[in-house]
Design an enzyme around this catalytic site. Structure first.
Site, PDB file in Angstrom:
ATOM      1  N   ARG A  36       0.848  -1.189   0.000  1.00 15.65           N
ATOM      2  CA  ARG A  36       0.000   0.000   0.000  1.00 15.65           C
ATOM      3  C   ARG A  36       0.887   1.244   0.000  1.00 15.65           C
ATOM      4  NH1 ARG A  36      -1.804   2.585   4.988  1.00 15.65           N
ATOM      5  NH2 ARG A  36      -3.431   4.132   4.585  1.00 15.65           N
ATOM      6  N   ARG A  77      -9.100  18.513   9.515  1.00 21.05           N
ATOM      7  CA  ARG A  77      -8.099  18.651  10.570  1.00 21.05           C
ATOM      8  C   ARG A  77      -8.131  20.043  11.179  1.00 21.05           C
ATOM      9  NH1 ARG A  77      -4.492  14.391  10.190  1.00 21.05           N
ATOM     10  NH2 ARG A  77      -4.527  13.241   8.217  1.00 21.05           N
ATOM     11  N   LYS A 223     -13.063   2.627   1.217  1.00 23.11           N
ATOM     12  CA  LYS A 223     -12.708   2.618   2.633  1.00 23.11           C
ATOM     13  C   LYS A 223     -13.947   2.991   3.447  1.00 23.11           C
ATOM     14  CE  LYS A 223      -8.719   4.251   3.900  1.00 23.11           C
ATOM     15  NZ  LYS A 223      -7.585   5.205   4.068  1.00 23.11           N
ATOM     16  N   THR A 281      -6.234  -1.167  10.333  1.00 15.83           N
ATOM     17  CA  THR A 281      -6.007  -0.198  11.403  1.00 15.83           C
ATOM     18  C   THR A 281      -5.627  -0.850  12.735  1.00 15.83           C
ATOM     19  OG1 THR A 281      -7.733   1.187  10.387  1.00 15.83           O
ATOM     20  CG2 THR A 281      -6.815   1.924  12.485  1.00 15.83           C
TER      21      THR A 281
END
Length: 483
Positions: A36, A77, A223, A281
């Site tokens: 990845r 963010r 995802k 994760t």
């Protein structure tokens, strides 16, 4: 006969810890199936250099691993603090300000890199910063300010992510940066492309259209990390080739207590709809700094395997960790151990009552049914696109499926399919009388078949044309050089 191969595939994220060619070679030899590359980090030159290194190592090792590009997506963010770090206290007021100088955050307020956030929240909403470590309750929102009360405090540093409990943030799945990165993914020939923060089928379809328009052939990975994605999961699965259960942001949005059951249902739903699944994760998070995993991590990986996931993924463990190769070996050992579990080995025929839309789909179903009720040592599928092997791999069985194909794109694609192993094989330029013999010779040389074993063959009358698998044969592996 040799011991059965590991069926669950391993995805490993590349980064500074894997940039040395000898480390990458060790990763591939340790069993990585897919690498990845994260578009959130590094330049386009960095991406290109890593792709070239992966391809070179694959040629050297004789194992052509697949490459997955992971789009950055609209990660919301906070901006930066003047001091680089603050300490929030429970009960204090804290303001998120979309108009604030991005480098002048302080103890009372900080900038946010998403101007529309003010319109996405209302009094009573809960915002979670830094993967849920900081919890803020929204008291008011207007103009450029979101005034909050700190529910859970602690240290907060620059550029941490912002989530809304229950989802509902309006950021589109594809940013302008993502659109440029899709062009790069097409140019570099990525085999898979992951769409971050997908909300619905339209996000997946848009990414696929952009990739195809740029000349890319890769399969699309959705995802699952937004609450909206869970709400729209059936349409997302149907629009995707692969789903990734991205447990970090998803757990923040839906709550950690819900994640175990949700992970199981996502994997089960994907399998029943002929879609591939990756579980990701913090699977071996402690191995970023430690040479061995915790017992809880071992159990976590094993449970994902027994849930039926096609692949498990390493992120920081290999990208920046101190023990990237050991992390891959550990992951492989845990997968093999979990695959021995009786419940995992038992076939589950999800589609016994279904009608099939395609002949090759019916052949795939019949193959697995026969293989599970006869002493079949392996299934050999002559395939152009890999679709027949995908359908076969949706059924839970410990019988290996060998994808014999002449297309390098198909060889790499099936690297992600659970229990499917690629074999380069050009049936189009081979005498028909030699096909069985040559296929058997390859697998005998690898030690996975022996004379006297029974193997199951699937093929088509019109070799070289995708979607034409219409033949199933059960053949005893002969001794000598005739088949």
């Amino acid at each position: 006969m040799t011991m059965p191969r590991r069926r669950t595939k391993i995805v490993a994220t590349l980064g500074p810890a894997t940039d040395a060619p000898d480390i990458l070679e060790d990763l591939v030899r340790a069993g990585v199936d897919v690498v990845r590359l994260n578009f959130s980090h590094g330049s386009s030159d960095d991406q290109e250099a890593r792709v070239k290194t992966v391809r070179a190592v694959g040629r050297k090792v004789g194992r052509d691993v697949a490459i997955m590009g992971d789009l950055q997506g609209p990660k919301i963010r906070i901006e930066a603090f003047a001091s680089g770090r603050i300490e929030l206290e429970e009960g204090q007021e804290f303001v998120l300000d979309t108009a604030m100088d991005p480098h002048q955050g302080d103890q009372r307020r900080v900038g946010v890199a998403f101007p529309d956030l003010v319109g996405d929240v209302a009094p009573g909403d809960v915002l979670l910063l830094d993967d849920g470590k900081i919890v803020l309750g929204v008291e008011s929102a207007g103009g450029t300010e979101i005034r909050c009360r700190v529910f859970n405090g602690g240290p907060l540093t620059d550029r941490k992510g912002v989530n809304k409990r229950g989802g509902g943030l309006s950021a589109p799945a594809l940013t302008e940066k993502d659109r440029e990165d899709i062009k790069l993914a097409a140019q570099l020939g990525y085999d898979f492309l992951s769409v971050s923060f997908a909300r619905n089928a339209a996000d997946i379809e848009e990414a696929r259209e952009l990739l195809r328009a740029a000349g890319g052939h890769g399969h699309i990975v959705a995802k699952i990390e937004r609450a909206e994605a869970v709400a729209n999961i059936d349409e997302i699965i149907d629009a995707s080739d692969v789903i990734m259960v991205a447990r970090g942001d998803l757990a923040v949005e839906v709550g950690y207590a819900s994640m175990t059951g949700l992970q199981k249902s996502l994997i089960r739903n994907a399998r029943s709809r002929n879609c591939v699944s990756i579980t990701a994760t913090q699977m071996l998070e402690s191995m970023i700094t430690q040479s061995s995993p915790t017992r809880a991590e071992v159990s976590d990986v094993a449970n994902a395997v027994m849930d039926g996931t096609d692949a498990v993924m390493l992120s920081a463990e290999t990208a920046v960790g101190n023990y990237p190769v050991q992390a891959v070996r550990t992951m492989g050992e845990v997968c093999v151990g979990a695959e021995k579990h009786e419940n995992f080995r038992r076939a589950q025929n999800f589609r016994m009552d279904d009608a099939f839309d395609h002949v090759d789909e019916a052949i795939a179903m019949a193959s697995i049914y026969i293989a599970n009720h006869l002493e079949i040592e392996g299934i050999i599928a002559l395939t152009e696109s890999g679709a027949t092997t995908l359908w076969m791999s949706r059924m839970r069985s410990d019988i290996p499926i060998y994808a014999f194909t002449r297309h390098v794109e198909t060889l790499r694609r099936v690297m992600l399919y659970r229990g499917v192993y690629p074999q380069s094989f050009d049936v189009v330029h081979m005498e028909s009388s030699a096909v069985h013999r040559n296929a058997f010779d390859l697998l005998i040389d690898e030690g996975v078949l022996s004379p006297g074993d029974f193997a199951l063959f699937t093929s088509g009358d019109l070799e070289g044309i995708a979607g034409r698998t219409n033949t199933l044969q059960i053949i005893e592996v002969p001794a000598g050089d005739t088949a």
